[in-house]
Design an enzyme around this catalytic site. Sequence first.
Site, PDB file in Angstrom:
ATOM      1  N   TYR A  77      -2.283  -1.005  11.004  1.00  0.00           N
ATOM      2  CA  TYR A  77      -2.534  -1.588   9.682  1.00  0.00           C
ATOM      3  C   TYR A  77      -1.398  -1.225   8.714  1.00  0.00           C
ATOM      4  CZ  TYR A  77      -3.906  -1.404   4.839  1.00  0.00           C
ATOM      5  OH  TYR A  77      -3.881  -1.505   3.475  1.00  0.00           O
ATOM      6  N   SER A 135       0.830  -1.198   0.000  1.00  0.00           N
ATOM      7  CA  SER A 135       0.000   0.000   0.000  1.00  0.00           C
ATOM      8  C   SER A 135       0.864   1.247   0.000  1.00  0.00           C
ATOM      9  CB  SER A 135      -0.856  -0.015   1.263  1.00  0.00           C
ATOM     10  OG  SER A 135      -1.450   1.239   1.480  1.00  0.00           O
ATOM     11  N   LYS A 180       1.805  -3.522   6.659  1.00  0.00           N
ATOM     12  CA  LYS A 180       2.215  -3.531   5.245  1.00  0.00           C
ATOM     13  C   LYS A 180       3.732  -3.297   5.136  1.00  0.00           C
ATOM     14  CE  LYS A 180      -1.698  -4.490   3.391  1.00  0.00           C
ATOM     15  NZ  LYS A 180      -1.905  -5.810   2.778  1.00  0.00           N
TER      16      LYS A 180
HETATM   17  N1  UFG Z   1     -12.699  11.220   3.429  1.00  0.00           N
HETATM   18  C1  UFG Z   1     -13.692  12.139   3.694  1.00  0.00           C
HETATM   19  N2  UFG Z   1     -14.879  11.672   4.176  1.00  0.00           N
HETATM   20  C2  UFG Z   1     -15.114  10.357   4.431  1.00  0.00           C
HETATM   21  C3  UFG Z   1     -14.086   9.425   4.129  1.00  0.00           C
HETATM   22  C4  UFG Z   1     -12.895   9.896   3.640  1.00  0.00           C
HETATM   23  O1  UFG Z   1     -13.512  13.345   3.498  1.00  0.00           O
HETATM   24  O2  UFG Z   1     -16.203  10.015   4.885  1.00  0.00           O
HETATM   25  C5  UFG Z   1     -11.420  11.709   2.877  1.00  0.00           C
HETATM   26  C6  UFG Z   1     -10.233  11.348   3.739  1.00  0.00           C
HETATM   27  O3  UFG Z   1     -10.052  12.313   4.737  1.00  0.00           O
HETATM   28  C7  UFG Z   1      -9.121  11.278   2.714  1.00  0.00           C
HETATM   29  C8  UFG Z   1      -9.822  10.796   1.442  1.00  0.00           C
HETATM   30  O4  UFG Z   1     -11.204  11.050   1.647  1.00  0.00           O
HETATM   31  O5  UFG Z   1      -8.629  12.561   2.470  1.00  0.00           O
HETATM   32  C9  UFG Z   1      -9.626   9.302   1.196  1.00  0.00           C
HETATM   33  O6  UFG Z   1      -9.984   8.603   2.380  1.00  0.00           O
HETATM   34  P1  UFG Z   1     -10.171   7.014   2.392  1.00  0.00           P
HETATM   35  O7  UFG Z   1     -10.585   6.647   3.775  1.00  0.00           O
HETATM   36  O8  UFG Z   1     -11.063   6.592   1.284  1.00  0.00           O
HETATM   37  O9  UFG Z   1      -8.733   6.470   2.039  1.00  0.00           O
HETATM   38  P2  UFG Z   1      -7.339   6.695   2.788  1.00  0.00           P
HETATM   39  O10 UFG Z   1      -6.493   7.498   1.852  1.00  0.00           O
HETATM   40  O11 UFG Z   1      -7.497   7.220   4.146  1.00  0.00           O
HETATM   41  O12 UFG Z   1      -6.861   5.186   2.955  1.00  0.00           O
HETATM   42  C10 UFG Z   1      -6.789   4.326   1.860  1.00  0.00           C
HETATM   43  C11 UFG Z   1      -7.065   2.874   2.250  1.00  0.00           C
HETATM   44  C12 UFG Z   1      -5.958   2.326   3.089  1.00  0.00           C
HETATM   45  C13 UFG Z   1      -4.627   2.596   2.484  1.00  0.00           C
HETATM   46  C14 UFG Z   1      -4.501   4.061   2.208  1.00  0.00           C
HETATM   47  C15 UFG Z   1      -3.209   4.404   1.551  1.00  0.00           C
HETATM   48  O13 UFG Z   1      -8.270   2.772   2.969  1.00  0.00           O
HETATM   49  O14 UFG Z   1      -6.133   0.928   3.166  1.00  0.00           O
HETATM   50  O15 UFG Z   1      -5.538   4.466   1.329  1.00  0.00           O
HETATM   51  O16 UFG Z   1      -3.109   5.785   1.434  1.00  0.00           O
HETATM   52  F1  UFG Z   1      -3.648   2.220   3.317  1.00  0.00           F
END
Ligand code: UFG
Length: 338
Positions: A150, A125, A154
């Site tokens: 988590y 990841s 990785k």
């Molecule tokens: N976000 C929102 N509202 C929400 C959910 C997310 O604004 O309800 C924003 C987050 O703050 C972030 C973006 O959308 O800026 C993406 O969030 P995600 O939760 O979809 O994804 P992440 O980037 O946090 O995490 C994902 C995967 C992980 C992985 C990671 C690597 O879930 O498994 O990418 O960057 F490790």
Amino acid sequence: MKIVVTGGTGFIGSHTVVELQEAGYEVVIVDNLVNSTIESLDGIEKITGIRPAFEKLDLTDKERTFDFFKSYQGIEAIIHFAALKAVGESVFKPLEYYSNNLNSLMNVLAAMKEFKVDSLVFSSSCTVYGQADTLPVTEKTPRKKAESPYGNTKAICEDILADYSRAEQQLKLIALRYFNPIGAHPTAHIGELPNGVPNNLIPYLTQTVAGIRSQLSVYGNDYNTPDGTAIRDYIDVVDLAKAHVVAIRRLIENKNKQNLEIFNIGTGGGVSVLQLVNTFEKATGKKVNHQIVGRRAGDIEKVWADTTLANKELGWKAEVSLEETLRNAWRWQEKLQK
Ligand code: UFG
């Protein structure tokens, strides 16, 4: 040629099984179904006309893992997706995450040695980069201490692969560092099935549009980005699945240049949360009820991939447009409602 796909009923796993079968590979899925359903097999069969073999198995059980390898002769390669993946949950259940994600990989590696299987593709990841100092990140960008257990699993799994590849020169290993996988199969026969309230942006967004959630919270608009919201590299799940097929082919054909190779798998471009909301509205004609709230703990500001290495060495690049990906995600959500 027989390929074992661990975690093959999950989101990325099921899409990868489809692409493998469409490329002519025979697939055996191993999954403990803790975070996926057996119905993925129906979806895979509807798309490809082939129902893959399936074994319900917890890979942290070494004895049963070895029994499985013993009973399936002629395994050419493994794609190891099986893992716990909820960032937030991992903070509260670190031992479960370390125990599950590390032991399952080590058992698979031990079984590979015992049963003489040399090729493995591992799901890593972009979380291993943390908030990188320079963007886009290349595979040489220094890794940073992970924000969550988590993410740390990785990074440690990558280290295990690196150490083991030095000790076992016959091994051929590829770790793919995924950016943010989203979307669904265009047929809507398979897609993402989040457990309970989604943590990730796209399932939360599509559930909001479907009326299951009242509104999408946009976490923070005070980041150092053009519109203030955080930036990610959103990769279509079918494009991502295809990266696994080319990685497997590279290993089977002995085209790898080292016995552990690492590739970024993203689009190469960054998209902010608000840009994504706007693109979804344009692509589907649906309004996304959303509100800016405070930052989410542990989120980084921005990350996107340099995919030059995957383009050059794997001959792979992302092809599906963001609009198409988001339409597919919405079509899948609509199907879940029926
Ligand atoms: N976000 C929102 N509202 C929400 C959910 C997310 O604004 O309800 C924003 C987050 O703050 C972030 C973006 O959308 O800026 C993406 O969030 P995600 O939760 O979809 O994804 P992440 O980037 O946090 O995490 C994902 C995967 C992980 C992985 C990671 C690597 O879930 O498994 O990418 O960057 F490790």
